[in-house]
Design a protein around this motif. Sequence first.
Motif, PDB file in Angstrom:
ATOM      1  N   GLY A   1       0.796  -1.210   0.000  1.00  0.00           N
ATOM      2  CA  GLY A   1       0.000   0.000   0.000  1.00  0.00           C
ATOM      3  C   GLY A   1       0.835   1.269   0.000  1.00  0.00           C
ATOM      4  O   GLY A   1       0.294   2.368   0.093  1.00  0.00           O
ATOM      5  N   GLN A   2       2.159   1.101  -0.096  1.00  0.00           N
ATOM      6  CA  GLN A   2       3.072   2.247  -0.076  1.00  0.00           C
ATOM      7  C   GLN A   2       2.872   3.111   1.174  1.00  0.00           C
ATOM      8  O   GLN A   2       2.812   4.333   1.105  1.00  0.00           O
ATOM      9  N   HIS A   3       2.765   2.422   2.300  1.00  0.00           N
ATOM     10  CA  HIS A   3       2.641   3.108   3.576  1.00  0.00           C
ATOM     11  C   HIS A   3       3.889   2.890   4.429  1.00  0.00           C
ATOM     12  O   HIS A   3       3.815   2.817   5.653  1.00  0.00           O
ATOM     13  N   ALA A   4       5.030   2.773   3.756  1.00  0.00           N
ATOM     14  CA  ALA A   4       6.303   2.580   4.444  1.00  0.00           C
ATOM     15  C   ALA A   4       7.401   3.230   3.611  1.00  0.00           C
ATOM     16  O   ALA A   4       7.388   3.145   2.378  1.00  0.00           O
ATOM     17  N   PHE A   5       8.339   3.886   4.303  1.00  0.00           N
ATOM     18  CA  PHE A   5       9.395   4.621   3.609  1.00  0.00           C
ATOM     19  C   PHE A   5      10.705   4.498   4.377  1.00  0.00           C
ATOM     20  O   PHE A   5      10.719   4.599   5.604  1.00  0.00           O
ATOM     21  N   ILE A   6      11.789   4.305   3.626  1.00  0.00           N
ATOM     22  CA  ILE A   6      13.140   4.364   4.175  1.00  0.00           C
ATOM     23  C   ILE A   6      13.858   5.445   3.378  1.00  0.00           C
ATOM     24  O   ILE A   6      14.104   5.284   2.177  1.00  0.00           O
ATOM     25  N   GLN A   7      14.185   6.530   4.040  1.00  0.00           N
ATOM     26  CA  GLN A   7      14.738   7.690   3.346  1.00  0.00           C
ATOM     27  C   GLN A   7      16.065   8.103   3.978  1.00  0.00           C
ATOM     28  O   GLN A   7      16.353   7.746   5.123  1.00  0.00           O
ATOM     29  N   PHE A   8      16.860   8.841   3.210  1.00  0.00           N
ATOM     30  CA  PHE A   8      18.130   9.312   3.728  1.00  0.00           C
ATOM     31  C   PHE A   8      18.382  10.746   3.282  1.00  0.00           C
ATOM     32  O   PHE A   8      17.816  11.233   2.301  1.00  0.00           O
ATOM     33  N   LYS A   9      19.246  11.414   4.042  1.00  0.00           N
ATOM     34  CA  LYS A   9      19.675  12.774   3.730  1.00  0.00           C
ATOM     35  C   LYS A   9      21.161  12.878   4.021  1.00  0.00           C
ATOM     36  O   LYS A   9      21.616  12.482   5.103  1.00  0.00           O
ATOM     37  N   ILE A  10      21.917  13.397   3.047  1.00  0.00           N
ATOM     38  CA  ILE A  10      23.350  13.575   3.236  1.00  0.00           C
ATOM     39  C   ILE A  10      23.749  14.944   2.703  1.00  0.00           C
ATOM     40  O   ILE A  10      23.235  15.401   1.680  1.00  0.00           O
ATOM     41  N   ASN A  11      24.620  15.602   3.432  1.00  0.00           N
ATOM     42  CA  ASN A  11      25.079  16.921   3.036  1.00  0.00           C
ATOM     43  C   ASN A  11      25.852  16.842   1.718  1.00  0.00           C
ATOM     44  O   ASN A  11      26.585  15.879   1.474  1.00  0.00           O
ATOM     45  N   HIS A  12      25.698  17.840   0.858  1.00  0.00           N
ATOM     46  CA  HIS A  12      26.447  17.905  -0.393  1.00  0.00           C
ATOM     47  C   HIS A  12      27.429  19.066  -0.355  1.00  0.00           C
ATOM     48  O   HIS A  12      27.056  20.226  -0.572  1.00  0.00           O
ATOM     49  N   LEU A  13      28.681  18.740   0.012  1.00  0.00           N
ATOM     50  CA  LEU A  13      29.792  19.690  -0.007  1.00  0.00           C
ATOM     51  C   LEU A  13      29.598  20.899   0.908  1.00  0.00           C
ATOM     52  O   LEU A  13      30.303  21.895   0.796  1.00  0.00           O
ATOM     53  N   GLY A  14      28.605  20.806   1.813  1.00  0.00           N
ATOM     54  CA  GLY A  14      28.325  21.917   2.703  1.00  0.00           C
ATOM     55  C   GLY A  14      27.406  22.963   2.114  1.00  0.00           C
ATOM     56  O   GLY A  14      27.143  23.985   2.748  1.00  0.00           O
ATOM     57  N   TYR A  15      26.893  22.712   0.905  1.00  0.00           N
ATOM     58  CA  TYR A  15      26.073  23.707   0.215  1.00  0.00           C
ATOM     59  C   TYR A  15      24.585  23.385   0.242  1.00  0.00           C
ATOM     60  O   TYR A  15      23.746  24.288   0.137  1.00  0.00           O
ATOM     61  N   SER A  16      24.242  22.115   0.310  1.00  0.00           N
ATOM     62  CA  SER A  16      22.833  21.707   0.283  1.00  0.00           C
ATOM     63  C   SER A  16      22.763  20.268   0.757  1.00  0.00           C
ATOM     64  O   SER A  16      23.734  19.741   1.318  1.00  0.00           O
ATOM     65  N   TYR A  17      21.639  19.602   0.521  1.00  0.00           N
ATOM     66  CA  TYR A  17      21.479  18.198   0.902  1.00  0.00           C
ATOM     67  C   TYR A  17      21.047  17.382  -0.307  1.00  0.00           C
ATOM     68  O   TYR A  17      20.321  17.868  -1.186  1.00  0.00           O
ATOM     69  N   ILE A  18      21.486  16.139  -0.327  1.00  0.00           N
ATOM     70  CA  ILE A  18      20.957  15.145  -1.258  1.00  0.00           C
ATOM     71  C   ILE A  18      19.956  14.314  -0.480  1.00  0.00           C
ATOM     72  O   ILE A  18      20.263  13.796   0.596  1.00  0.00           O
ATOM     73  N   LEU A  19      18.751  14.196  -1.018  1.00  0.00           N
ATOM     74  CA  LEU A  19      17.698  13.391  -0.401  1.00  0.00           C
ATOM     75  C   LEU A  19      17.426  12.176  -1.280  1.00  0.00           C
ATOM     76  O   LEU A  19      17.485  12.271  -2.512  1.00  0.00           O
ATOM     77  N   GLY A  20      17.141  11.069  -0.667  1.00  0.00           N
ATOM     78  CA  GLY A  20      16.843   9.871  -1.434  1.00  0.00           C
ATOM     79  C   GLY A  20      16.106   8.855  -0.597  1.00  0.00           C
ATOM     80  O   GLY A  20      15.790   9.085   0.570  1.00  0.00           O
ATOM     81  N   SER A  21      15.840   7.713  -1.213  1.00  0.00           N
ATOM     82  CA  SER A  21      15.106   6.657  -0.525  1.00  0.00           C
ATOM     83  C   SER A  21      15.493   5.309  -1.106  1.00  0.00           C
ATOM     84  O   SER A  21      16.100   5.215  -2.179  1.00  0.00           O
ATOM     85  N   PHE A  22      15.125   4.272  -0.404  1.00  0.00           N
ATOM     86  CA  PHE A  22      15.223   2.907  -0.895  1.00  0.00           C
ATOM     87  C   PHE A  22      13.801   2.442  -1.177  1.00  0.00           C
ATOM     88  O   PHE A  22      12.950   2.436  -0.289  1.00  0.00           O
ATOM     89  N   GLU A  23      13.564   2.056  -2.421  1.00  0.00           N
ATOM     90  CA  GLU A  23      12.210   1.796  -2.881  1.00  0.00           C
ATOM     91  C   GLU A  23      11.748   0.365  -2.618  1.00  0.00           C
ATOM     92  O   GLU A  23      10.544   0.095  -2.608  1.00  0.00           O
ATOM     93  N   GLU A  24      12.675  -0.563  -2.450  1.00  0.00           N
ATOM     94  CA  GLU A  24      12.316  -1.977  -2.294  1.00  0.00           C
ATOM     95  C   GLU A  24      12.853  -2.506  -0.971  1.00  0.00           C
ATOM     96  O   GLU A  24      14.070  -2.530  -0.761  1.00  0.00           O
ATOM     97  N   PHE A  25      11.941  -2.900  -0.116  1.00  0.00           N
ATOM     98  CA  PHE A  25      12.310  -3.499   1.162  1.00  0.00           C
ATOM     99  C   PHE A  25      11.119  -4.277   1.692  1.00  0.00           C
ATOM    100  O   PHE A  25      10.002  -4.177   1.181  1.00  0.00           O
ATOM    101  N   ASP A  26      11.360  -5.055   2.708  1.00  0.00           N
ATOM    102  CA  ASP A  26      10.306  -5.841   3.322  1.00  0.00           C
ATOM    103  C   ASP A  26      10.652  -6.032   4.792  1.00  0.00           C
ATOM    104  O   ASP A  26      11.816  -5.935   5.181  1.00  0.00           O
ATOM    105  N   GLY A  27       9.640  -6.281   5.592  1.00  0.00           N
ATOM    106  CA  GLY A  27       9.913  -6.480   6.997  1.00  0.00           C
ATOM    107  C   GLY A  27       8.669  -6.770   7.801  1.00  0.00           C
ATOM    108  O   GLY A  27       7.539  -6.700   7.301  1.00  0.00           O
ATOM    109  N   GLN A  28       8.890  -7.103   9.042  1.00  0.00           N
ATOM    110  CA  GLN A  28       7.797  -7.391   9.966  1.00  0.00           C
ATOM    111  C   GLN A  28       8.239  -6.994  11.374  1.00  0.00           C
ATOM    112  O   GLN A  28       9.419  -6.840  11.640  1.00  0.00           O
TER     113      GLN A  28
END
Length: 194
Positions: free
Chosen positions: A33-60
Motif C-alpha cells: 500500500g506504499q505506507h512505508a518509507f526508508i529515506q536518507f539525507k546527506i550533506n552535499h559539499l556543505g552547500y545543500s542536501y541530497i535526499l533519497g530513498s530505498f524503494e524496495e524493502f520488506d519487513g515485519q
Amino acid sequence: MFKKTAFASAIAAVALVPLSQAQADDYQIDIEGQHAFIQFKINHLGYSYILGSFEEFDGQFSYDPEDLEASSVEIEVQVNSLNSNHAERDRHFLSDDFLNASEYPTATFTSTGFEPTGDDEGVLTGDLTLHGETQEIEMPVKLMGEGDDPWGNYRAGFEGSTTLTLSDYGIDMSDFPEVMHELELYVTFEGIRQ
C-alpha cells in the motif's frame, strides 16, 4: 541501504516471554500500500542536501503496548533500489566507490532491545548490516498511532531516525568534506496485524 530497518516506537528486545504472559502481535509492514518509507539525507559539499530513498524493502515486527520488551523488528532492504532522483548519481552511489551494491545487494536491520523514554516513544537498538559491515545502532522511535482501518485490518504505525557514520560501514569518504561523512536515516511505516 538499511535493512529496512525501521523503525518503530515499540520495537524492542528480541527476548523470550514467559508463557504466562500474552505474546506480542505480529505485523507485516505495508509495502504494497506504499505506507512505508526508508529515506536518507546527506550533506552535499556543505552547500545543500541530497535526499533519497530505498524503494524496495520488506519487513515485519512484533508489538505489544502492554509489554514493549516483548517486541522486535526485522527489515531487509534491496540496496540497488536506491533513488535520489538522479540516475547518474544513483549509479555512482551504487558503485564500488560507495555502496558496492553488486557485492552487497542487501542491507538488514534486526532489533536487539528497546528502552521506553516516555509515552509512545523510546530508543530502539539493533544490528544494522550495510556494505558487508554490521554495527549496533540506536534509533529514537515514536508510535504514530494504532487502530482499525477502513478495510477491516488493525494497523500500528511508527517513525524513527538516526545518524550513521559511513566509515563505520567501510565506506570511504576521506576524499569528501567532513560534513559528508555522516548520513541521516529516516524511517516511517505502517504494519498490518496478522
